[in-house]
Design an enzyme around this catalytic site. Structure first.
Site, PDB file in Angstrom:
ATOM      1  N   HIS A 324      76.902  47.593  42.827  1.00  0.00           N
ATOM      2  CA  HIS A 324      76.909  46.455  41.910  1.00  0.00           C
ATOM      3  C   HIS A 324      76.653  46.955  40.503  1.00  0.00           C
ATOM      4  O   HIS A 324      75.875  47.888  40.314  1.00  0.00           O
ATOM      5  CB  HIS A 324      75.829  45.439  42.303  1.00  0.00           C
ATOM      6  CG  HIS A 324      76.046  44.106  41.680  1.00  0.00           C
ATOM      7  ND1 HIS A 324      75.602  43.814  40.415  1.00  0.00           N
ATOM      8  CD2 HIS A 324      76.695  43.012  42.140  1.00  0.00           C
ATOM      9  CE1 HIS A 324      75.966  42.581  40.128  1.00  0.00           C
ATOM     10  NE2 HIS A 324      76.635  42.067  41.146  1.00  0.00           N
ATOM     11  N   ASP A 382      78.284  40.394  49.257  1.00  0.00           N
ATOM     12  CA  ASP A 382      79.457  40.220  50.107  1.00  0.00           C
ATOM     13  C   ASP A 382      79.499  41.120  51.331  1.00  0.00           C
ATOM     14  O   ASP A 382      80.430  41.028  52.128  1.00  0.00           O
ATOM     15  CB  ASP A 382      80.735  40.394  49.271  1.00  0.00           C
ATOM     16  CG  ASP A 382      81.000  39.144  48.459  1.00  0.00           C
ATOM     17  OD1 ASP A 382      80.590  38.071  48.933  1.00  0.00           O
ATOM     18  OD2 ASP A 382      81.580  39.241  47.377  1.00  0.00           O
TER      19      ASP A 382
HETATM   20  N1  ACO Z   1      81.892  52.963  47.466  1.00  0.00           N
HETATM   21  C1  ACO Z   1      81.921  54.269  47.095  1.00  0.00           C
HETATM   22  N2  ACO Z   1      81.571  54.697  45.875  1.00  0.00           N
HETATM   23  C2  ACO Z   1      81.174  53.766  44.984  1.00  0.00           C
HETATM   24  C3  ACO Z   1      81.115  52.416  45.313  1.00  0.00           C
HETATM   25  C4  ACO Z   1      81.489  52.010  46.607  1.00  0.00           C
HETATM   26  N3  ACO Z   1      81.452  50.732  46.974  1.00  0.00           N
HETATM   27  N4  ACO Z   1      80.691  51.722  44.237  1.00  0.00           N
HETATM   28  C5  ACO Z   1      80.486  52.611  43.264  1.00  0.00           C
HETATM   29  N5  ACO Z   1      80.781  53.871  43.727  1.00  0.00           N
HETATM   30  C6  ACO Z   1      80.606  55.135  43.003  1.00  0.00           C
HETATM   31  C7  ACO Z   1      81.735  55.375  42.022  1.00  0.00           C
HETATM   32  O1  ACO Z   1      82.785  56.097  42.617  1.00  0.00           O
HETATM   33  C8  ACO Z   1      81.027  56.145  40.929  1.00  0.00           C
HETATM   34  O2  ACO Z   1      80.836  57.461  41.390  1.00  0.00           O
HETATM   35  P1  ACO Z   1      80.880  58.707  40.345  1.00  0.00           P
HETATM   36  O3  ACO Z   1      79.711  58.491  39.438  1.00  0.00           O
HETATM   37  O4  ACO Z   1      80.793  59.908  41.190  1.00  0.00           O
HETATM   38  O5  ACO Z   1      82.208  58.591  39.628  1.00  0.00           O
HETATM   39  C9  ACO Z   1      79.640  55.508  40.872  1.00  0.00           C
HETATM   40  O6  ACO Z   1      79.426  55.008  42.209  1.00  0.00           O
HETATM   41  C10 ACO Z   1      79.524  54.372  39.871  1.00  0.00           C
HETATM   42  O7  ACO Z   1      80.538  53.402  40.195  1.00  0.00           O
HETATM   43  P2  ACO Z   1      81.307  52.510  39.142  1.00  0.00           P
HETATM   44  O8  ACO Z   1      82.609  52.100  39.721  1.00  0.00           O
HETATM   45  O9  ACO Z   1      81.327  53.240  37.820  1.00  0.00           O
HETATM   46  O10 ACO Z   1      80.302  51.311  39.020  1.00  0.00           O
HETATM   47  P3  ACO Z   1      80.634  49.889  38.429  1.00  0.00           P
HETATM   48  O11 ACO Z   1      79.364  49.282  37.996  1.00  0.00           O
HETATM   49  O12 ACO Z   1      81.734  49.983  37.418  1.00  0.00           O
HETATM   50  O13 ACO Z   1      81.251  49.088  39.683  1.00  0.00           O
HETATM   51  C11 ACO Z   1      81.479  47.701  41.580  1.00  0.00           C
HETATM   52  C12 ACO Z   1      80.575  48.121  40.392  1.00  0.00           C
HETATM   53  C13 ACO Z   1      82.863  47.292  41.050  1.00  0.00           C
HETATM   54  C14 ACO Z   1      80.870  46.498  42.264  1.00  0.00           C
HETATM   55  C15 ACO Z   1      81.599  48.901  42.556  1.00  0.00           C
HETATM   56  O14 ACO Z   1      80.323  49.249  43.055  1.00  0.00           O
HETATM   57  C16 ACO Z   1      82.559  48.602  43.712  1.00  0.00           C
HETATM   58  O15 ACO Z   1      83.764  48.801  43.563  1.00  0.00           O
HETATM   59  N6  ACO Z   1      82.030  48.125  44.893  1.00  0.00           N
HETATM   60  C17 ACO Z   1      82.879  47.794  46.012  1.00  0.00           C
HETATM   61  C18 ACO Z   1      83.495  46.416  45.804  1.00  0.00           C
HETATM   62  C19 ACO Z   1      82.487  45.307  45.968  1.00  0.00           C
HETATM   63  O16 ACO Z   1      81.738  45.255  46.935  1.00  0.00           O
HETATM   64  N7  ACO Z   1      82.515  44.363  45.012  1.00  0.00           N
HETATM   65  C20 ACO Z   1      81.648  43.179  45.043  1.00  0.00           C
HETATM   66  C21 ACO Z   1      80.656  43.233  43.915  1.00  0.00           C
HETATM   67  S1  ACO Z   1      79.542  41.874  44.016  1.00  0.00           S
HETATM   68  C22 ACO Z   1      80.471  40.568  43.520  1.00  0.00           C
HETATM   69  O17 ACO Z   1      81.300  40.621  42.680  1.00  0.00           O
HETATM   70  C23 ACO Z   1      80.215  39.346  44.181  1.00  0.00           C
END
Ligand code: ACO
Length: 448
Positions: A324, A382
């Site tokens: 998140h 979720d």
């Molecule tokens: N699985 C694997 N790796 C992940 C995940 C994940 N679910 N989420 C983040 N990471 C990793 C990224 O690859 C990144 O790694 P790095 O530093 O080696 O490059 C690091 O964690 C940071 O991730 P970002 O994408 O930069 O974080 P951001 O804050 O932009 O994204 C998000 C947040 C979009 C929610 C992300 O965690 C994600 O895609 N999660 C999966 C989708 C999800 O569950 N969304 C629902 C969110 S809650 C809602 O909207 C109701």
């Protein structure tokens, strides 16, 4: 240009500065200016960069709004490190245990909890606005039989502006209030019509003698040829899910509603933009994606292989329902939903749910894995919501629609907050341009 320290104080520790100002120095011109530090009631301070462009001719650069507060707001507060979520100051745990979705919708939109009379009046008004214009209903037949319900919901919400122009003066507070009642009341009807269209069943009209969630379930599952009794446990569980999803400060869809609404567009258009933004798998679409992921994993033995894929950046596979932007400790909503999952499934006699077992095991393994620990990735709202929606009989393609129904309460609250602020401006970000510099047009005959 570098942010520098004032009186030798670390610029990260803005609170330590008695005068709450942040000094900026342009190393090339030597010009300095003071940026005001503004404090909220709780949470981090913000640096007001309003004078930056005027004083120094530069913009800030913050793709994805990683460090930008896009607005001031009094609606919802999140402390991502402590796992705190407050609606108008009330902790989500207390609202989940004691309130109802309708009361929460009132709270978000009016700022205070209603007294019994106000709550009764609000509930009755919502119950009386549930029907949608028959012409809108006929529009559903124009959608392809396998259209995703989110496509139908966003289109129908946008189309509402063609039907309710009697009360669409965004500068009229009474019109805004009527809109708020209408959209909260009609979203379940719009969602149910989308569902019925997707399964080829006749539309079931709303029942104004039912509470919000019982009416929703009745519109989904009743058929004209036999009586349908709503399970009160299902209605209660759904109500709790709606409370948990009702608002989440400046998330992607809420920011979209604000941006679209900031142009003076009608509120149905703004909410429809929010529905579209919510649909993405990184946001509200994650609940649908979690179940797809669990089914793809299939069984516990395949978890290690799946996690290898997740850690491989080239695979573009993510552990859906994890991570998140704001929560870096735990998502308080996920905790409540996980507990609720056990209770609801136990009461329904469905504890042997293989997807729940798989999700639990996946969570356990991921939470011990350094990849997730080091990146502070925890289950979000979720991760478990899809499992509970399935237990309630909600089809997978409707999961994100359920989220949209709940989030509508928050979207309208934010739209109202923005429009009623006399100082609001059109949202218009700038950019760092990295394209071609000015060049002359080459006639086609002279191009190689
Ligand atoms: N699985 C694997 N790796 C992940 C995940 C994940 N679910 N989420 C983040 N990471 C990793 C990224 O690859 C990144 O790694 P790095 O530093 O080696 O490059 C690091 O964690 C940071 O991730 P970002 O994408 O930069 O974080 P951001 O804050 O932009 O994204 C998000 C947040 C979009 C929610 C992300 O965690 C994600 O895609 N999660 C999966 C989708 C999800 O569950 N969304 C629902 C969110 S809650 C809602 O909207 C109701």
């Amino acid at each position: 240009m570098q942010p520098c320290c004032r009186d030798g104080v670390n610029h990260n520790d803005l609170r330590a500065m008695a005068n709450k100002k942040f000094e900026l120095k342009d190393p090339s011109s030597g010009k300095t200016s003071e940026l005001l530090v503004r404090s909220g009631t709780i949470g981090p301070d913000v640096v007001d960069i309003g004078s930056l462009t005027k004083d120094h001719g530069v913009f800030t650069f913050d793709p994805g709004f990683m460090a930008t507060a896009s607005t001031e707001s009094k609606i919802t507060y999140i402390d991502g490190d402590q796992g705190v979520l407050l609606y108008r100051g009330y902790p989500i745990e207390q609202l989940a245990a004691q309130s109802s979705f309708i009361e929460v919708a009132y709270l978000l939109n009016n700022g205070e909890l209603p007294n019994p009379k106000r709550l009764a009046d609000f509930s009755v008004s919502i119950q009386r606005h549930t029907m949608i214009n028959e012409s809108l209903l006929r529009m559903y037949n124009g959608f392809h039989y396998d259209a995703h319900p989110m496509a139908m919901v966003s289109a129908i919400v946008a189309s509402m502006s063609a039907f309710y122009h009697d009360s669409m003066d965004i500068n009229n507070p009474r019109h805004r209030e009527i809109f708020m009642h209408r959209i909260i009341a009609k979203l379940p009807t719009i969602a149910a019509a989308a569902y019925k269209r997707s399964v080829g069943q006749p539309f079931i009209y709303p029942r104004n003698d039912f509470d919000y969630c019982s009416n929703l379930l009745h519109m989904y599952y009743a058929v004209p040829c036999e009586p349908y009794h709503v399970d009160p446990l299902a209605a209660q569980a759904l109500d709790l899910l709606l409370i948990l999803h009702a608002d989440h400060e400046q998330n992607a869809s809420t920011s979209t509603v604000r941006l679209a609404g900031s142009t003076g567009a009608n509120p149905y258009a703004a909410i429809s933009a929010g529905v579209s933004a919510l649909w993405g798998p990184a946001h509200g679409g994650a609940n649908e994606a979690v179940l797809e992921m669990l089914e793809e994993i299939g069984n516990v033995d395949n978890i290690p292989k799946f996690l290898v894929q997740v850690k491989d950046k080239q695979s573009h596979v993510r552990l859906m329902g994890f991570g998140h932007r704001v929560y870096k400790n735990f998502d308080p909503r996920a905790k409540i939903i996980r507990d609720m999952c056990y209770r609801v499934l136990a009461k329904m006699g469905r504890t042997d749910n293989p997807l729940l077992e798989l999700a639990q095991r996946l969570e356990e393994i991921a939470l011990k894995d350094d990849y997730f620990i080091s990146r502070k990735l925890y289950p979000n709202v979720d991760f478990y919501s899809g499992i509970i929606y399935s237990a309630l009989g909600i089809p997978r393609s409707m999961f994100t629609v359920m989220f949209a129904i709940a989030r509508t309460a928050g979207w309208v609250a934010h739209w109202q907050e923005m429009i009623s602020d006399p100082a609001y401006k059109i949202g218009r970000p700038r950019q760092l341009y990295t394209g071609a510099v000015k060049r002359d047009y080459v006639p086609i005959g002279k191009r190689g």
